[in-house]
Design an enzyme around this catalytic site. Structure first.
Site, PDB file in Angstrom:
ATOM      1  N   LYS A   1       0.844  -1.199   0.000  1.00 49.74           N
ATOM      2  CA  LYS A   1       0.000   0.000   0.000  1.00 49.74           C
ATOM      3  C   LYS A   1       0.882   1.253   0.000  1.00 49.74           C
ATOM      4  CE  LYS A   1      -3.717  -2.517   2.236  1.00 49.74           C
ATOM      5  NZ  LYS A   1      -4.523  -2.834   3.429  1.00 49.74           N
TER       6      LYS A   1
ATOM      7  N   GLN B   1      -5.007  -1.997   9.570  1.00 44.45           N
ATOM      8  CA  GLN B   1      -4.733  -3.273   8.915  1.00 44.45           C
ATOM      9  C   GLN B   1      -5.269  -4.425   9.763  1.00 44.45           C
ATOM     10  OE1 GLN B   1      -3.533  -3.466   5.832  1.00 44.45           O
ATOM     11  NE2 GLN B   1      -3.621  -5.679   5.802  1.00 44.45           N
TER      12      GLN B   1
ATOM     13  N   ASP C   1     -11.352   1.763   3.741  1.00 43.21           N
ATOM     14  CA  ASP C   1     -11.568   0.317   3.651  1.00 43.21           C
ATOM     15  C   ASP C   1     -13.049  -0.009   3.435  1.00 43.21           C
ATOM     16  OD1 ASP C   1      -9.401  -1.405   3.698  1.00 43.21           O
ATOM     17  OD2 ASP C   1      -9.110  -1.213   5.863  1.00 43.21           O
TER      18      ASP C   1
HETATM   19  N1  GUN Z   1      -6.317  -7.474   5.732  1.00 41.85           N
HETATM   20  C1  GUN Z   1      -6.542  -8.206   4.623  1.00 41.85           C
HETATM   21  N2  GUN Z   1      -7.193  -7.473   3.701  1.00 41.85           N
HETATM   22  C2  GUN Z   1      -7.397  -6.253   4.243  1.00 41.85           C
HETATM   23  C3  GUN Z   1      -8.016  -5.049   3.778  1.00 41.85           C
HETATM   24  O1  GUN Z   1      -8.551  -4.944   2.669  1.00 41.85           O
HETATM   25  N3  GUN Z   1      -7.997  -4.005   4.645  1.00 41.85           N
HETATM   26  C4  GUN Z   1      -7.443  -4.088   5.876  1.00 41.85           C
HETATM   27  N4  GUN Z   1      -7.498  -3.019   6.651  1.00 41.85           N
HETATM   28  N5  GUN Z   1      -6.880  -5.174   6.334  1.00 41.85           N
HETATM   29  C5  GUN Z   1      -6.836  -6.252   5.527  1.00 41.85           C
END
Ligand code: GUN
Length: 275
Positions: A49, A93, A115
């Site tokens: 990211k 996350q 998200d």
């Molecule tokens: N862990 C796995 N996929 C995601 C996601 O799309 N967002 C977040 N915040 N954590 C994750």
């Protein structure tokens, strides 16, 4: 012969457009990511990211905490980021090691919830109101559409938790695709897969689905990622020389890069909501 739905390639095209868009903005958009603990997969995802943000010119802030951090410390940080004019998107996350996910997510300003996990955003999505949809769901829809197949009245099955599936089902409905969630442990699992025009799987069991189980010309979106002997495997196994005319996402290089690209789209959306 199968057709690969190449998420890496599609995401690069989208990222190029985002970069142009960011360069035309009067102010730099910003994303803050809260990362708790030492889970290697979570660290890898956050690094991806960060790299994507840096590539398009979005300011990236990473806040790390040890496993033992209190919910209050995380919530206080979220409150601070909610008030920070240079931070347009906030995400935590997942998974969290011990902390209450719902409680923590509920403190993110829904306008900054890139998200799309805040209950207000999910509720708006259910009511067909403008909202922030989860990046993974948006990425899956883009990949399905990239097949070029006429989707009207097609039938999709989603092999995942109901929570993961719901936003995807809502977005599929907008495309006039009927979908339902199935459990891979249920008796008629194979028959249900065989009748589906679109199969989306997010279990994390390599080999759960193979090509003989799939309907000819179906679209297969593999969200599974399992590390086996240092290699990342999806839930679906396909022989290269199969006779099925499937459309299928590779693992890696399918849903993963598309999720990152759609997260950047959500940061821009959040920026527009706040500017
Ligand atoms: N862990 C796995 N996929 C995601 C996601 O799309 N967002 C977040 N915040 N954590 C994750």
């Amino acid at each position: 012969m199968s057709t690969i739905l190449d998420g890496s390639k599609l995401s690069k095209t989208i990222i190029k457009k985002i970069k142009t868009r960011v360069s035309s903005l009067s102010k730099q958009p910003g994303l803050a990511v809260i990362l708790v603990g030492l889970d290697p997969a979570s660290h890898t995802y956050v690094n991806l990211k960060q790299k994507a943000c840096e590539e398009v010119g979005i300011a990236f802030k990473k806040i790390t905490y040890p496993n033992s951090v209190s919910e209050k410390t995380i919530i206080d940080k979220i409150t601070e980021l909610n008030h920070d004019k240079n931070t347009h998107g906030v995400l935590v996350q997942l998974p969290l090691p011990n902390q209450n996910v719902d409680l923590i997510i509920s403190h993110i300003n829904p306008k900054k919830d890139v998200d799309g996990f805040h209950k207000d955003n999910l509720q708006k999505l259910r009511e067909n109101k403008p909202s922030m949809a989860p990046a993974v769901a948006l990425g899956i829809i883009k990949l399905i559409c990239s097949s070029g197949v006429d989707l009207v009245n097609k039938k999709a099955v989603i092999v995942s938790s109901k929570l993961f599936a719901e936003p995807i089902e809502i977005l599929l409905k907008e495309l006039k695709v009927d979908s339902f969630v199935i459990n891979y442990k249920e008796e008629n699992f194979a028959e249900k897969i065989k009748t589906a025009d679109i199969v989306i799987t997010a279990i994390g069991k390599p080999g759960l689905i193979n090509e003989s189980m799939l309907k000819n010309s179906s679209i297969v979106i593999d969200v599974g990622t399992t590390k086996v002997n240092g290699k990342i495997l999806g839930d679906v196994v396909i022989n290269q020389d199969n006779n099925n005319t499937l459309f299928i996402t590779p693992v890696p290089g399918g849903v993963g890069p598309m999720t990152v690209a759609m997260l950047l789209i959500n940061v821009l959306k959040a920026y527009q909501l706040q500017i």
